[in-house]
Design a protein around this motif. Sequence first.
Motif, mmCIF file in Angstrom:
data_model
loop_
_atom_site.group_PDB
_atom_site.id
_atom_site.type_symbol
_atom_site.label_atom_id
_atom_site.label_comp_id
_atom_site.label_asym_id
_atom_site.label_seq_id
_atom_site.Cartn_x
_atom_site.Cartn_y
_atom_site.Cartn_z
ATOM 1 N N VAL A 110 3.269 7.629 0.737
ATOM 2 C CA VAL A 110 2.095 6.756 0.796
ATOM 3 C C VAL A 110 0.898 7.601 1.236
ATOM 4 O O VAL A 110 0.932 8.249 2.289
ATOM 5 C CB VAL A 110 2.326 5.572 1.754
ATOM 6 N N CYS A 113 -4.253 4.731 4.065
ATOM 7 C CA CYS A 113 -4.087 3.817 5.186
ATOM 8 C C CYS A 113 -5.374 2.994 5.297
ATOM 9 O O CYS A 113 -6.469 3.554 5.262
ATOM 10 C CB CYS A 113 -3.849 4.606 6.471
ATOM 11 N N GLY A 145 -0.834 0.286 3.554
ATOM 12 C CA GLY A 145 -0.517 1.696 3.339
ATOM 13 C C GLY A 145 0.337 2.175 4.497
ATOM 14 O O GLY A 145 1.221 1.454 4.949
ATOM 15 N N SER A 146 0.045 3.366 5.002
ATOM 16 C CA SER A 146 0.842 3.916 6.093
ATOM 17 C C SER A 146 -0.033 4.665 7.083
ATOM 18 O O SER A 146 -0.818 5.534 6.683
ATOM 19 C CB SER A 146 1.903 4.870 5.556
#
Length: 161
Positions: A110, A113, A145-146
């Motif tokens: 990913v 963010c 997201g991450s």
Amino acid sequence: MSALEDLVDRAAVAEVVAGLAHAQDDRDWTALRRLLADEVLLDLSTHHFGRPPATVTAPDLVELARGTLEGFDCTHHAASNLVVRLSGDEAECRTHVVAYHHVPAEPGVVDYCTMRGYWQLKLRRLGGRWLMTHWAVVRTAPWEGSPDAYALAAARVTPRS
């Protein structure tokens, strides 16, 4: 305070808030420094880093922002719904923020963010200018997201000597 003075002060505070978003996205660390008092109480306790509030010098805050954001290919901080409360030479404001961060990553990782929340700011009129004395980044929604994208970006930043 006259209505005109009140409007002028509110516009000046709004310029600081907009300037904060632009300075980060433009990676204009000189512009960011111009928005800050010599010391700023920084509160990231509900944000990714989970740090307790701490007073930092303006140069240290600029370096923290640089080290956090410079590794991203792009960021976009959108601030809206600004509310300003004035009291003489002091101001408090809150603005909703959606902050998007993108970094290149390997396939399957990913690479972005997005944070949703708000900035809680305190400013003081110093030397005829409104400067930030307190900056809280308050995350109010789950990440999209991450948050691991921050670590990917940090790995791309060259430390300053």
